[in-house]
Design an enzyme around this catalytic site. Sequence first.
Site, PDB file in Angstrom:
ATOM      1  N   LYS A  22       0.567  -1.096   0.176  1.00  0.00           N
ATOM      2  CA  LYS A  22       0.233   0.144  -0.285  1.00  0.00           C
ATOM      3  C   LYS A  22       0.546   1.174   0.271  1.00  0.00           C
ATOM      4  O   LYS A  22       0.358   2.026  -1.073  1.00  0.00           O
ATOM      5  CB  LYS A  22      -0.957   0.032   1.064  1.00  0.00           C
ATOM      6  CG  LYS A  22      -1.569   1.006   1.122  1.00  0.00           C
ATOM      7  CD  LYS A  22      -2.370   1.120   2.464  1.00  0.00           C
ATOM      8  CE  LYS A  22      -1.693   2.208   3.557  1.00  0.00           C
ATOM      9  NZ  LYS A  22      -1.822   3.367   3.826  1.00  0.00           N
ATOM     10  N   ARG A  94      -4.489  11.329   3.719  1.00  0.00           N
ATOM     11  CA  ARG A  94      -2.829  12.011   3.812  1.00  0.00           C
ATOM     12  C   ARG A  94      -2.622  11.946   2.863  1.00  0.00           C
ATOM     13  O   ARG A  94      -1.867  12.575   2.371  1.00  0.00           O
ATOM     14  CB  ARG A  94      -2.529  12.006   5.089  1.00  0.00           C
ATOM     15  CG  ARG A  94      -2.784  11.684   6.490  1.00  0.00           C
ATOM     16  CD  ARG A  94      -2.370  11.351   7.468  1.00  0.00           C
ATOM     17  NE  ARG A  94      -1.108  12.285   7.412  1.00  0.00           N
ATOM     18  CZ  ARG A  94      -0.812  13.579   7.456  1.00  0.00           C
ATOM     19  NH1 ARG A  94      -2.616  13.934   8.297  1.00  0.00           N
ATOM     20  NH2 ARG A  94       0.670  14.001   7.544  1.00  0.00           N
ATOM     21  N   CYS A 118      -4.557  13.525  12.197  1.00  0.00           N
ATOM     22  CA  CYS A 118      -5.468  12.107  12.343  1.00  0.00           C
ATOM     23  C   CYS A 118      -5.084  11.033  13.758  1.00  0.00           C
ATOM     24  O   CYS A 118      -4.250  11.923  14.453  1.00  0.00           O
ATOM     25  CB  CYS A 118      -4.637  10.999  11.424  1.00  0.00           C
ATOM     26  SG  CYS A 118      -3.017  10.714  11.399  1.00  0.00           S
ATOM     27  N   PRO A 124       2.501  16.350  10.606  1.00  0.00           N
ATOM     28  CA  PRO A 124       2.183  18.461  10.484  1.00  0.00           C
ATOM     29  C   PRO A 124       3.124  18.154   8.430  1.00  0.00           C
ATOM     30  O   PRO A 124       3.525  16.126   8.754  1.00  0.00           O
ATOM     31  CB  PRO A 124       3.425  19.045  10.776  1.00  0.00           C
ATOM     32  CG  PRO A 124       4.439  18.084  11.672  1.00  0.00           C
ATOM     33  CD  PRO A 124       3.252  17.755  12.059  1.00  0.00           C
ATOM     34  N   VAL A 125       2.781  19.200   8.293  1.00  0.00           N
ATOM     35  CA  VAL A 125       3.493  18.648   6.718  1.00  0.00           C
ATOM     36  C   VAL A 125       4.427  19.900   6.392  1.00  0.00           C
ATOM     37  O   VAL A 125       5.064  20.044   4.985  1.00  0.00           O
ATOM     38  CB  VAL A 125       2.731  19.044   5.341  1.00  0.00           C
ATOM     39  CG1 VAL A 125       1.829  17.262   5.332  1.00  0.00           C
ATOM     40  CG2 VAL A 125       1.898  20.188   5.680  1.00  0.00           C
ATOM     41  N   ASP A 310       4.610   0.340  12.353  1.00  0.00           N
ATOM     42  CA  ASP A 310       3.544   0.004  11.266  1.00  0.00           C
ATOM     43  C   ASP A 310       3.407  -1.460  12.324  1.00  0.00           C
ATOM     44  O   ASP A 310       2.050  -2.102  11.505  1.00  0.00           O
ATOM     45  CB  ASP A 310       3.450   0.378  10.169  1.00  0.00           C
ATOM     46  CG  ASP A 310       3.033   1.402   9.500  1.00  0.00           C
ATOM     47  OD1 ASP A 310       3.275   2.421  10.573  1.00  0.00           O
ATOM     48  OD2 ASP A 310       3.333   2.024   7.941  1.00  0.00           O
ATOM     49  N   ARG A 402      -8.652  -0.283   4.484  1.00  0.00           N
ATOM     50  CA  ARG A 402      -7.742   0.672   4.251  1.00  0.00           C
ATOM     51  C   ARG A 402      -6.731   0.253   3.259  1.00  0.00           C
ATOM     52  O   ARG A 402      -5.981   0.321   2.565  1.00  0.00           O
ATOM     53  CB  ARG A 402      -7.772   1.771   4.543  1.00  0.00           C
ATOM     54  CG  ARG A 402      -8.494   2.504   4.905  1.00  0.00           C
ATOM     55  CD  ARG A 402      -8.183   4.176   5.626  1.00  0.00           C
ATOM     56  NE  ARG A 402      -7.317   4.564   5.533  1.00  0.00           N
ATOM     57  CZ  ARG A 402      -6.240   4.965   6.112  1.00  0.00           C
ATOM     58  NH1 ARG A 402      -6.775   5.168   7.470  1.00  0.00           N
ATOM     59  NH2 ARG A 402      -4.917   5.451   5.321  1.00  0.00           N
TER      60      ARG A 402
END
Length: 426
Positions: A22, A94, A118, A124-125, A310, A402
Amino acid sequence: MDRLHIIGGSPLSGRIPVSGAKNSALKLMVACLLTDQPIEFTNMPNLADTRFLAQLLETLGVEVYWPRGSSTCHLNAAELKSTIAPYEQVRKMRASFNVLGPLVARSGHATVSLPGGCAIGARPVDLHLQALEAMGADLRVEQGYVKAAAIHGLKGAHINFSTVSVGATEHTMLAATLAKGETILENAAREPEIEDLAHCLNQMGAQITGAGTSVIRIRGVEALKGTTYPVMPDRIEAGTFAMAAAAAGGDVTLDGAPVAALGAMIAKLREAGVAVDADEAASTIRIRRNGTPLKAVSLSTQPHPGFPTDLQAQFMALMTLASGTSIIRETIFENRFMHAPELARLGADITVRGQEAVVKGVAQLTGAPVMATDLRASVSLVIAGLAAQGETVVNRIYHLDRGFERLEEKLGTCGAKIERRSGEEE
Ligand code: UD1
């Protein structure tokens, strides 16, 4: 709303094919914006997130041909009809934010919604935006949107990231392929998905070296061309099934597994007393545990090649059944222990202290209704449910959809008693 019913307590046995990754697919798909020629991706995972990104690309004018159930996806961005990525689409996923740099590189301007926070943290970006600014983009934030322009194109820049970020590394790499001159990324993330993206971009005519190390060099080119590219296998999915087999016990072989990308996970499973036979040449990982008790093992999540965040929730599910106490530290995201109270509903003994979870192994878990809170957290509840005695109901599994392709079918072929049902939550 769908939920999973799991009757736990029986060992798993059989083979599970690993799907396309993914986290790689989402960045590869965005790469189609950089060329007016068609691109074909094979081994594309059919997931809510990848389907969702395909819809956003369609909104931008990309022709998408991806029949339901097919693992081959054709994308053609011959002509873009919009450079606006709306809030409704970026908020839900995102990774959609990564269209910003490629749109500016291709069209000279773009308007993309900020993703917002989230469940697992603020995320943040700022690093993405700093890098694009360093490449000459003029950025303004208005009403929740980033408006970016580089009318004369982006230019190469020397960027030293203050934090290791997978997304910022990939986003900047994508944008830099069409910039004028050389871009150097220091303190770049080293995740295997970044190497996968660089391979694909190079196949499209980009000039990228160093992907997979912390210094990446991108020499900008005039144009990129179409290609056919196989998405790499999903190391997180593979690691998840490995932990499911370790927790429930049995003998499971993962086919098409990215063995080299899973070093940290394999080492921790072995430390915990699980038999792992990893064959890199054959791309298989065999996991066996037949009655051997699990040993408590501590770990800290780290950027690759360390233990991946993850897989943290899944490892915690395994450790709930180990003999002894393990300490699990989360160093990447600030709020990634939401699975702990849900695991406690199955009888796990977990105390969360800030960024640390202290897991005291128990002899047995017992089934209960639980709630999925985010993608990886939800699959940790499935793992615990498979190992628990009795019935576990995992509610709100849209999170699972997802990121996991045919989860119940893959586990079912190994003897898991797991079933999807629709209707009211239980
Ligand atoms: C990607 C993965 C996600 C994985 C994560 C870490 C995808 C689609 N998602 O997420 O599954 O958990 O890598 O391996 O590939 N940060 C900043 N500023 C920024 C960007 C990031 O402070 O501009 C921080 C984040 O809040 C986080 C840390 O850096 O604390 C790492 O985040 P990052 O590596 O960027 O994760 P993602 O790319 O969002």
